[in-house]
Design a protein around this motif. Structure first.
Motif, short mmCIF file in Angstrom:
data_model
loop_
_atom_site.label_atom_id
_atom_site.label_comp_id
_atom_site.label_asym_id
_atom_site.label_seq_id
_atom_site.Cartn_x
_atom_site.Cartn_y
_atom_site.Cartn_z
N UNK A 55 0.84 -1.19 0.00
CA UNK A 55 0.00 0.00 0.00
C UNK A 55 0.88 1.24 0.00
N UNK A 56 0.24 2.40 -0.12
CA UNK A 56 1.01 3.65 -0.12
C UNK A 56 1.86 3.77 1.14
N UNK A 57 1.27 3.52 2.31
CA UNK A 57 2.01 3.65 3.56
C UNK A 57 3.08 2.57 3.69
N UNK A 58 2.75 1.33 3.29
CA UNK A 58 3.73 0.25 3.37
C UNK A 58 4.92 0.52 2.46
N UNK A 59 4.63 0.98 1.24
CA UNK A 59 5.70 1.28 0.29
C UNK A 59 6.55 2.44 0.78
N UNK A 60 5.91 3.44 1.39
CA UNK A 60 6.66 4.57 1.92
C UNK A 60 7.66 4.11 2.97
N UNK A 61 7.21 3.26 3.90
CA UNK A 61 8.11 2.79 4.96
C UNK A 61 9.22 1.90 4.40
N UNK A 62 8.85 1.00 3.48
CA UNK A 62 9.85 0.08 2.92
C UNK A 62 10.89 0.83 2.09
N UNK A 63 10.43 1.75 1.25
CA UNK A 63 11.35 2.51 0.42
C UNK A 63 12.24 3.41 1.24
N UNK A 64 11.64 4.06 2.25
CA UNK A 64 12.42 4.95 3.11
C UNK A 64 13.54 4.16 3.81
N UNK A 65 13.21 2.96 4.29
CA UNK A 65 14.20 2.16 5.00
C UNK A 65 15.36 1.78 4.08
N UNK A 66 15.07 1.38 2.86
CA UNK A 66 16.12 1.00 1.91
C UNK A 66 17.02 2.19 1.58
N UNK A 67 16.41 3.34 1.31
CA UNK A 67 17.19 4.51 0.93
C UNK A 67 17.95 5.10 2.11
N UNK A 68 17.34 5.04 3.29
CA UNK A 68 18.06 5.50 4.48
C UNK A 68 19.28 4.64 4.72
N UNK A 69 19.18 3.34 4.43
CA UNK A 69 20.34 2.47 4.57
C UNK A 69 21.49 2.92 3.69
N UNK A 70 21.16 3.39 2.49
CA UNK A 70 22.20 3.88 1.57
C UNK A 70 22.85 5.15 2.09
N UNK A 71 22.05 6.16 2.46
CA UNK A 71 22.65 7.44 2.83
C UNK A 71 23.30 7.39 4.21
N UNK A 72 22.92 6.42 5.03
CA UNK A 72 23.50 6.32 6.37
C UNK A 72 24.62 5.31 6.44
N UNK A 73 25.25 5.02 5.28
CA UNK A 73 26.46 4.21 5.30
C UNK A 73 26.46 2.99 4.42
N UNK A 74 25.35 2.65 3.81
CA UNK A 74 25.30 1.45 2.98
C UNK A 74 25.82 1.71 1.59
N UNK A 75 27.11 2.09 1.49
CA UNK A 75 27.72 2.40 0.21
C UNK A 75 29.19 1.98 0.25
N UNK A 133 25.85 2.32 -4.18
CA UNK A 133 25.08 1.66 -3.12
C UNK A 133 25.52 0.21 -2.93
N UNK A 134 25.53 -0.25 -1.69
CA UNK A 134 25.79 -1.66 -1.42
C UNK A 134 24.59 -2.53 -1.81
N UNK A 135 23.40 -1.98 -1.69
CA UNK A 135 22.18 -2.70 -2.02
C UNK A 135 21.82 -2.46 -3.49
N UNK A 136 21.74 -3.53 -4.26
CA UNK A 136 21.46 -3.41 -5.70
C UNK A 136 20.07 -2.85 -5.98
N UNK A 137 19.18 -2.84 -5.00
CA UNK A 137 17.85 -2.28 -5.20
C UNK A 137 17.88 -0.76 -5.30
N UNK A 138 18.94 -0.15 -4.81
CA UNK A 138 19.04 1.31 -4.84
C UNK A 138 19.67 1.74 -6.15
N UNK A 139 18.98 2.56 -6.90
CA UNK A 139 19.46 3.07 -8.19
C UNK A 139 19.75 4.56 -8.08
N UNK A 140 20.80 5.01 -8.75
CA UNK A 140 21.14 6.43 -8.81
C UNK A 140 20.79 6.96 -10.19
#
Length: 209
Positions: A55-75, A133-140
């Motif tokens: 859902x919109x809220x579920x996707x927001x939380x899931x996407x935010x978590x993945x991207x936060x992982x990248x900017x907070x050191x997952x690179x 990004x360390x996670x292949x799901x994150x695209x630049x």
């Protein structure tokens, strides 16, 4: 909103104990302003994005978590980058990228509850200077310059609110002889713990040149 609606989720953070930290937002030029309505031109921007489902809220939380992982050191980099906002504790030896607005969530065409969630990167970065990004799901990617019609409002920005503001924004577009070129976007400028009457939200609709 349904999957035909494009949504932008903008998150700003504050420090505990009431001290605020400025969060970088993309610069824009205001071409027209009438009360809560505005036409803005944005320059090219660099972003990180992921595709998620739910859902919109579920996707927001899931996407935010993945991207936060990248900017907070997952690179892949091992050097420090000065933070602008928020102030966070990063994993030792990893690179931390400053959070900025917007965080963009887009419905995937033809997908069942599929979304693309996007963070805009700090203006000092280019695609060449961003760490991998360390996670292949994150695209630049680089976003081209764009022009938007915008309406600003407060509250929780639930689906009924967004539908109402979108209709009002379409009326503003028609009134000013503008032409929409894409689906609406929802912009939220506050963290989720902000009281509803203190929240700042926007609906954006991309415009033809």
């Amino acid at each position: 909103m349904k999957n035909t609606l494009t949504l932008s989720l903008f998150f700003l953070f504050t420090l505990a104990a009431g001290s605020a930290v400025a969060t970088e937002e993309p610069k824009f030029t205001s071409n027209l302003k009438e009360g809560a309505f505005e036409v803005r031109s944005y320059p090219a921007l660099v972003a990180a994005q992921v595709s998620v489902t739910g859902t919109q809220d579920e996707a927001s939380r899931a996407g935010f978590k993945l991207l936060a992982g990248y900017i907070f050191g997952g690179n892949t980099q091992r050097q420090s980058i000065a933070m602008t906002a928020p102030v966070v504790q990063s994993q030792p030896g990893s690179q931390t990228i400053a959070m900025t607005a917007p965080v963009i969530q887009t419905a995937i065409p033809g997908g069942a509850e599929g979304w693309t969630v996007r963070f805009i990167m700090p203006s000092k970065f280019t695609l060449d200077t961003l760490p991998t990004p360390n996670n292949a799901k994150v695209q630049l990617l680089e976003l081209p310059p764009a022009r938007y019609a915008v309406v600003t409002f407060s509250g929780l920005a639930n689906e009924d609110d967004v539908a109402k503001r979108t209709a009002e924004l379409n009326t503003f577009i028609d009134k000013n002889a503008l032409r929409a070129s894409g689906a609406p976007e929802l912009a939220r400028y506050n963290p989720p713990w902000t009281l509803w009457f203190m929240r700042r939200n926007e609906v954006h609709i991309p415009l033809a040149p």
